[in-house]
Design an enzyme around this catalytic site. Sequence first.
Site: not given
Lengths: 374, 300
Positions: B17-18, B20, B43, B96-97, B212, B251
């Site tokens: 529901t956010g 993103e 929710k 993903i965070a 990298e 990173h």
Amino acid sequence: MKLHEHEAKEVFAKAGIPVPRSFLALDAAAASQAATTIGFPCVLKSQVLMGGRGKAGLIRLVKDAPAAQEAALELFASPHGVHKLLVEEAVAIEREIYLSITVDPVAAEAVVLACAQGGVEIEELAATAPEKIFRESVSLSEGFLPFRARNLCMSLGLSGDLAKQAAAILDALWKCFRANDAELVEINPLFVTKSGTLIAGDGKLLIDDSSLFRQAGREAGRDYYDSDAAFEAAKEGIPYLQFDGDISLMCAGAGLTTVVYDLIVDEGGTVANYLEFGGPNYRKAVRAMELCLKNDPKVILIVTFGTIARADVMAEGITDAIARLKPKCPIIPCIRGTGEDKAVEMLRAAGLEPLFDTEEAVRKAVALAKGGYR
Amino acid sequence: MSVFIDRDDTILIQGITGSEGSFWTRHMIELGTTVVVGVTPGKEGQSVEGIPVYHSVRRAVAAHPANAAMIFVPPRFTKDAVFEALDSGIRKIVTIAEGIPLHECLEIRAAARDRGARVVGGNTSGVISPGRAMMGMFPYWIERVYKPGRIGIMTRSGSLTNEVTAMVVAAGFGVSSLIGVGGDSVPGTRFAELLPDFQADTGTDAVVIIGELGGTMEEEVAEAMEARRFNKPLVAFLGGRNAPKGRRMGHAGAIVTGGKGTVEGKTATLRKAGALVAARPREVGSLLFELLGRNPGSKA
């Protein structure tokens, strides 16, 4: 976030790890007074974050008050930006040990390292004499069990009371590692004194930046950064590194920005600053350009290939920044990704010439910077 | 033919529901991904893009069985979300965070390993098989990047993925599956752990790794090649070749410490194992062309 030695030792001492008696001095007068209080000989240790302080002459053993005064004045005047001295009792050393705890990303465990030879550069030793380094892998759910301390003590050749002291220190060091969300805790060297006690000669504690939100009271102040701009950028949450070259980078994404840096160096150019305004910062173009302009760059190079950070929103921010800040240096935009057609229109309307190829943009930036523009 | 995700995977979305979560749920569905259920505590009863929302993963999968979880929750709640998905038997997870606490990254990876699960991320855009399905946030509508084809891609960097993949497509190729392992120093899944999947995938002719400086993931790929665990052609592009020592380049995982993790070292190790290493993004395309000639699966 790397802590200063005196902060790391404070954490260690609270956890029960013996550290030398010391005072923190903010000027030469206070340092002299602290030295007299502690007694001679004592050690003046510059509290700077750089490695190799000993070799750089930033740690001094002093034998009397005049020597302390003189050394303190010299250290505070050094070009390494010394603002604090740790004045510490000198310890009569029998030998030195190395202890540290860090993470093993492959095994998904913590790893406790110990070496009977302290004061060494551990990476160097790992390359030349790996058999001298003893390790215990520790899963976070299991925790640091006493048998691991016993194993390490046996490997180090410690027995009796020294082994007991070392086990207690290892246990305390583990607690420091966990409680502080550390990337690294290190005691190098751990002194074995002539009177048969263990005491931490140095202290290193790196806190994971992603965990700072739950490390109450840990906020990186100005002295954790190498420039005002880097400090200001950090307050805004903008990734920034200070360099002293010609081209200011205002790019999106860590990987892409790093590669743009590579390509500039390949082309014989130099970088004034690394700056990312992608990700959550893609609406901060004005602030980002302000930071770049502080470096008086010859060129600002903007390279993005955005997904969520939309190209049109970034282009809008850039044109807004140009209108407000009126930079005198040329700006080279190479802005691609979601909404790029609209972005190109906006950039052209603002009198910029958008490029679409990273390498071409880099070559143009380097050529302009070398052309001695302005 | 794809790696990690295809249309027959049934996806549960945590944090649906956010802003993103709901935005990318719509795009996952539009691409053809089978999203079956969503979770946001408190929710239950709502729906997002026609997908029903539940309070908990347990309640969600009881009503709508799912085999994969896509996690759109902030970094400090990620460990909880991953363990909740694992607890309900889900063994395929993308998170993903950016900014998951380091010690929690260790716990997540250890838990996944102990349960035989695979967690991709954090600090990634996720996983996509262009033209088929995705778990994550990819602008698949940008055709010069996300074109279906037969090149597998693994990457530590989101922004660089677009840059390099565009060069792969410009050389006449397309992408079978693209997996962002993420830019953290302790990612849930490492490059080498995905190589067997690309090896087995009949839709993949060659693999590109976008690496990298820092860490040892590229060296592990070389090790797998040396051990013949992977023997398809492999091209690498590595960022941070000129990065100054001891500086963390963006990173969390991109730092050289004590002389370890340099691009120079990684390049030599990969070359020794038989990989081709591109000096510039554009070269990735030309090296693939050299290796494969024109892509037989290309629809161009």
